[in-house]
Enzyme design. Structure first.
Site, PDB file in Angstrom:
ATOM      1  CG  HIS A 361      -2.168  -0.985   0.699  1.00 41.50           C
ATOM      2  ND1 HIS A 361      -2.153  -2.325   0.988  1.00 41.50           N
ATOM      3  CD2 HIS A 361      -3.256  -0.758  -0.069  1.00 41.50           C
ATOM      4  CE1 HIS A 361      -3.225  -2.889   0.446  1.00 41.50           C
ATOM      5  NE2 HIS A 361      -3.916  -1.961  -0.197  1.00 41.50           N
ATOM      6  CB  CYS A 673     -10.574  -0.009  -8.803  1.00 43.23           C
ATOM      7  SG  CYS A 673     -10.910  -1.232  -7.537  1.00 43.23           S
TER       8      CYS A 673
HETATM    9  C1  PEP Z   1      -6.976  -4.327  -5.211  1.00 52.82           C
HETATM   10  O1  PEP Z   1      -6.842  -5.258  -4.424  1.00 52.82           O
HETATM   11  O2  PEP Z   1      -6.720  -4.410  -6.421  1.00 52.82           O
HETATM   12  C2  PEP Z   1      -7.434  -3.002  -4.736  1.00 52.82           C
HETATM   13  C3  PEP Z   1      -7.755  -2.051  -5.572  1.00 52.82           C
HETATM   14  O3  PEP Z   1      -7.474  -2.806  -3.389  1.00 52.82           O
HETATM   15  P1  PEP Z   1      -6.189  -2.583  -2.483  1.00 52.82           P
HETATM   16  O4  PEP Z   1      -5.004  -2.412  -3.377  1.00 52.82           O
HETATM   17  O5  PEP Z   1      -6.453  -1.381  -1.658  1.00 52.82           O
HETATM   18  O6  PEP Z   1      -6.126  -3.842  -1.690  1.00 52.82           O
END
Ligand code: PEP
Ligand code: MG
Length: 755
Positions: A361, A673
């Site tokens: 993240h 996303c």
């Molecule tokens: C994903 O898992 O692709 C996502 C968009 O969520 P995160 O990266 O916040 O886990």
């Protein structure tokens, strides 16, 4: 044996230089194996040879002089085959070669094992014995284990050695990690050390030696005082034996010797924290080596005292810290989202950390903020970097320390070219994201950071495809209350209205920890994450849902999304809470519409329950970061397996293609996303597969829009067809690269490793 092994690794780990590490290694292994000789050969890439780096038992004059090609002699054979070689009568082996300088004709038995770190052969570890001795299975297993354990330590020592003993006159060194956020920067390294960590204190030449010495004695005095007071407080509650420990501590600190040693080190040109760390480490190493339980315990005491003194020194440093330099490249063992907030944005030019990977993240936030970042630089010698001029290359995952002028000029040219491209692309950002054959591909943004430039973005996008609500939760010191959250969400909804804003309910766990709600688990990505946490804490989820709904009053552009859904039950439970929140608000006189609700498709199980999910929900959004992680069983945060993590793995692409088809059949709008949507190649594939919208970090928009505007839908569909025929991620990537070259769009892709 395990104890011996651990102790050797610990000692080698603590060595301050490569030479010291090697010397310790050969001496301790020879002793542990009761053998005549132990030698270490390291592979020198410049010479393409294995070089004898240290030995105990052979002629020491041979060190640095004896070397061999891979495949030459027994050592060369071990290096070439990358497997152990155990011989009772070495001279009888066809590969045996006599190196006169070593004086090794006296030795008949030979056991050599390769030292391998992350598939790269670093060298060969050898033991020899004068009389014939068949090293037994236990010996072989010991040496193999030793080599495997030492490989990481050695790789680190080698990296440190590169900096301390430059092979190039200018002292330049290059380190490789995982490219986590694109862009290049020429700047200055600022090492952020974890507080009171003696192993991670950066080196620094003091400007005022006397001041450093004063700081040291003040810090020591404070710790003495602390200990004395703690002893007094506890005097009535602990045994006299335990109380005696406080006296021991006090004596250690009162003992002028320790302070004097640190002072001497300061006068040699090291600032107080660095000098303290050096001296404490030396004492600890010495004491840990002694075969005496009492003294070994004292090692722990010295370490503890050292940490306390260091904590005081660091507090002082923080107070006197005169800020971050211009264009600073922040380097740390592990960077956290909170840490990003500490550095003024206008000075923060780049990020590097030893841990983490491209979809961790911190990486995602760095990309959202447009900060070049390289993570997973496991072998970076942190303590040697503070203040060094560096070039950070976020495309290729490289950090160049103390670059020469030629290299700096080369990078400056690349940076200028990148800026020029950004300017060119900027001209088409207000144009629709539409393929030349007339298909519109709505582009959305992922938000969650206060710095999102709403006014600039709004006319260019179709909405917010993912608002990561956990980010505001991470930078507070407790769960934000309903009013606080309402205010934040209102800003977001109002800012982008009338465009839709997809707000995701709190998605913590995995690598996203809240400082006030830590989750410690052996397998955090398979554990208590996302909806699993919030359903177990309905009080937290209810506050959030109420805040979202309240914030949407009169705007009606809110959409709610549930993360990490595995079971249909979870959706039902969350929907019940949502309905309750709606009823409550209605009863309180707040009129809000029921928003559209969707789930993230990121746990593979959901791929097989799309129909059941579609009956309950209004939309799907693919979290390709997690879907890739779970389909491939590769921890997205672990640099060791980062090369296996690829959203263009044929299995992932095939799953995505099937998902796009199935959600169309079910009539459920589905977007993506995850980070794949922001990669121009990924975006074209997803377009060709038929996804309804792509949501990405704002800095990815220009390149993705440019790609979509230049490649017809028919070609994007063909690209999917062609790509699905490949069986490996490498072949897929090569094909994508080739097609982009044909379309003359290579400039939209990150520069390649060999550039
Ligand atoms: C994903 O898992 O692709 C996502 C968009 O969520 P995160 O990266 O916040 O886990
Ligand atoms: Mg996810």
């Amino acid at each position: 044996m395990l104890d011996v092994l651990r102790r050797i690794v610990q000692e080698v780990n603590g060595a301050r230089s490569l030479e010291a590490a090697l010397a310790t290694m050969v001496r301790r292994i020879r002793k542990a194996m009761h053998t005549d000789v132990c030698s270490i050969y390291l592979f020198d890439a410049a010479q393409d040879r294995l070089v004898l780096m240290d030995t105990i038992g052979l002629n020491t004059q041979a060190v640095g002089h004896v070397s061999m090609r891979l495949g030459e002699g027994l050592v060369g054979l071990v290096g070439q085959r990358e497997e152990p070689l155990n011989l009772e009568d070495a001279p009888a082996h066809p590969y045996f070669r006599y190196f006169e300088e070593t004086g090794e004709e006296r030795f008949s038995s030979f056991l050599g094992v390769p030292v391998i770190h992350q598939r790269r052969a670093l060298g060969v570890l050898v033991v020899q014995q004068q009389e014939k001795r068949r090293y037994d299975e236990g010996d072989e297993a010991f040496l193999v284990t030793m080599a495997a354990q030492l490989a990481g330590v050695l790789a680190h020592a080698l990296a440190t050695g590169t900096l301390t003993r430059p092979t190039r006159a200018d002292g330049m060194a290059t380190f490789k990690g995982i490219a986590a956020s694109p862009g290049m920067v020429i700047g200055k390294a600022v090492v952020i050390a974890p507080p009171a960590d003696l192993d991670n204190v950066p080196d620094l030449v003091p400007t005022d030696i006397e001041l450093e010495i004063r700081r040291l004695s003040e810090a020591i005095e404070r710790v003495r005082e602390e200990i004395r007071r703690a002893g007094e407080r506890l005097a009535s509650r602990i045994s006299s034996q335990e109380l005696a420990l406080f006296d021991v501590y006090e004596q250690m600190l009162a003992d002028a010797a320790l302070g004097q040693e640190v002072e001497k080190r300061i006068r040699e040109g090291q600032w107080a924290p660095g000098a303290l760390a050096d001296v404490v480490r030396r004492h600890v190493q010495y004491l840990e080596r002694v075969d005496d339980d009492y003294l070994r315990e004292r090692a722990a005491d010295i370490r503890d005292l050292g940490r306390r003194v260091l904590a005081h020194l660091q507090q002082e440093t923080d107070k006197g810290f005169d800020g971050f330099p211009e264009r600073c490249v922040v380097i740390g063992d592990e960077l956290s989202v909170a840490m990003l907030g500490e550095v003024p944005r206008e000075r923060l030019a780049g990020l590097v950390s030893l841990k983490g990977s491209s979809t961790s993240h911190v990486a995602i936030l760095a990309r959202a903020m447009g900060i070049p970042t390289v993570l997973g630089m496991v072998d970076l010698p942190l303590t040697r970097l503070n203040g060094a001029p560096v070039i950070l290359d976020g495309h290729r995952g490289r950090l160049l320390v103390r670059p020469d002028d030629e290299l700096a000029r080369h990078y400056q040219k690349l940076i200028d070219e990148e800026l020029a491209l950004a300017e060119v692309l900027e001209h088409e950002q207000h144009l629709p994201s539409e393929t030349p054959d007339g298909f519109s591909v709505p582009l959305m943004v992922n938000t969650g950071l206060a710095v999102d430039a709403v006014a600039v973005l709004k006319p260019r996008i179709a909405g917010v495809g993912l608002y990561r609500t956990e980010v505001p939760f991470m930078i507070t010191e407790r769960f934000p209350g309903e009013h606080e959250q309402t205010k934040l969400y209102r800003e977001q909804l109002e800012g982008f209205a009338p465009l839709p804003v997809v707000m995701r309910t709190l998605d913590i766990g995995g690598d996203k920890d809240l400082p006030y709600f830590p989750i410690h688990e052996a397998n955090p990505f398979l554990g208590w994450r996302g909806i699993r946490v919030t359903l177990d804490h309905p009080e937290v989820l209810m506050v959030q849902l109420r805040a979202m709904l309240r914030a949407s009053a009169g705007l009606n552009n809110l959409r709610i999304m549930l993360p990490m859904v595995t079971n249909v039950d979870e959706v039902d439970a969350a929907l019940r809470l949502l309905d309750r929140a709606l009823t409550e608000l209605n009863e309180e006189g707040v009129r809000v519409e029921r928003p559209l609700v969707g789930v993230m498709i990121e746990v593979p199980a959901t791929l097989y329950q799309l129909e059941a999910l579609s009956q309950r929900l209004d939309f799907f959004s693919v979290g390709s970061n997690d879907l890739t992680q779970y389909l491939l069983a590769v921890d997205r945060n672990n640099p060791r397996v980062a090369s296996l993590y690829d959203a263009c793995h044929p299995a992932v692409l095939s799953a995505l293609t099937g998902l796009a088809k199935e959600s169309h059949r079910l009539g459920v709008p589905t977007s993506v996303c995850g980070e794949l949507a922001g990669d121009p190649c990924g975006a074209l594939l997803l377009t060709g597969m038929g996804f309804d919208a792509l949501s990405m970090n704002a800095p990815s928009l220009p390149r993705v829009r440019a790609a979509i505007r230049r490649v017809p839908m028919s070609s994007a569909r063909a690209l999917v067809e062609e790509t699905l025929r490949f069986t490996t991620p490498t072949a897929v990537r090569a094909h994508l690269q080739a097609r982009f070259a044909e379309w003359q769009l290579t400039h939209l892709l990150p520069p390649r490793d060999d550039a």
